[in-house]
Design an enzyme around this catalytic site. Sequence first.
Site, short mmCIF file in Angstrom:
data_model
loop_
_atom_site.label_atom_id
_atom_site.label_comp_id
_atom_site.label_asym_id
_atom_site.label_seq_id
_atom_site.Cartn_x
_atom_site.Cartn_y
_atom_site.Cartn_z
N TYR A 203 0.84 -1.20 0.00
CA TYR A 203 0.00 0.00 0.00
C TYR A 203 0.88 1.25 0.00
O TYR A 203 0.64 2.19 -0.78
CB TYR A 203 -0.92 0.00 1.22
CG TYR A 203 -1.84 1.20 1.30
CD1 TYR A 203 -2.95 1.31 0.48
CD2 TYR A 203 -1.59 2.23 2.20
CE1 TYR A 203 -3.80 2.40 0.55
CE2 TYR A 203 -2.43 3.34 2.28
CZ TYR A 203 -3.53 3.41 1.45
OH TYR A 203 -4.35 4.51 1.53
N LYS A 207 1.25 4.30 -2.90
CA LYS A 207 1.06 5.72 -2.59
C LYS A 207 2.33 6.52 -2.87
O LYS A 207 2.25 7.72 -3.18
CB LYS A 207 0.61 5.88 -1.14
CG LYS A 207 -0.80 5.35 -0.88
CD LYS A 207 -1.85 6.06 -1.74
CE LYS A 207 -3.25 5.61 -1.43
NZ LYS A 207 -4.28 6.33 -2.22
#
Length: 329
Positions: A203, A207
Amino acid sequence: MVNFILPKISPIPKDTEFTGKYAVITGASSGLGLEVTRQLLRMHASSVILAVRNVAKGEACAETLRQECDTQNQSPKSIIKVMELDMDRYDSVQRFAKQLREEIPVVDLLILNAGIGLWNLERSSTGHERTIQVNYYSNVLLIAELLPYLEAGAETTGSPARISWVGSRAHEMSSLDKVPIEAGGEILENMDKDEAFTSFQRYGDSKLLCALFMYSLAPRLDPKKVIINMVCPGMVNTSMSDVLPIHLRLIMIAVKAMRARSVEVGGWIILNGALVAGPESHGKFLKDKAIADKSRYISSPAGQEAQKKLWGETIAEMSKLTSLPVEFQ
């Protein structure tokens, strides 16, 4: 040292309005996306477009929002429209962009909220690792498809269109910082390798790619036409942690009970970046409501090299899919 307890956040100023304007919110059928939509309606939006993967769920959300508006006498004339957008698939992104351009004359605000975090390795139909596909590739394609349209709308309204991308502080803890790409290697190719996938890390990796891309794109845009920024609302009490194994989910439930913000507060933070923050926020990453410096890694020589490499690799991928706007070339 990171504070365990997040600072208190004040609401959006009461005089903040969105009267007569149009907004698109991706991932708008739950969590932060749904709450941001609700708050925009309270600001008298002319139209909000819920861009969702599950249209039936989106229509149910739209009906709930209409009932809330009628009951509370808030924006009863606002148009609430549901459109299909599956960020897992390039063709869905392109169909959505085409439909938006054909049916909606101007979009003043684009909230890039849709995103996922996965515990196990999965692949999209594109062949790419799914977290990177949903959180990065498809958002970039959506920007590429809509950028000329947003710029044309800004010329019509006399005000810049706004793109606020929901980011995360997790980008500061990316695997690229810990295990740099070997000389001559490609960032995106590496992200697709089975052995490069780490549950806790992916994740943040996705990002980081988003932040690096924004930092490359923003200087190429005219902020009088399009202002783009990235906003991290901190830990918010949404269902994203539901993908965790049960033992970790229970721990996260306890942590969120002590630390997480409500979706209402998260919505305030996102809309601060989207509507309240001025041109000074163009090309910036906002932690809560404050413009933040680039992370240590992004500012480092290795990070700057990764940013250049990622831009080139991303443009090569997007060029296979669509005719790119001049800002991407």
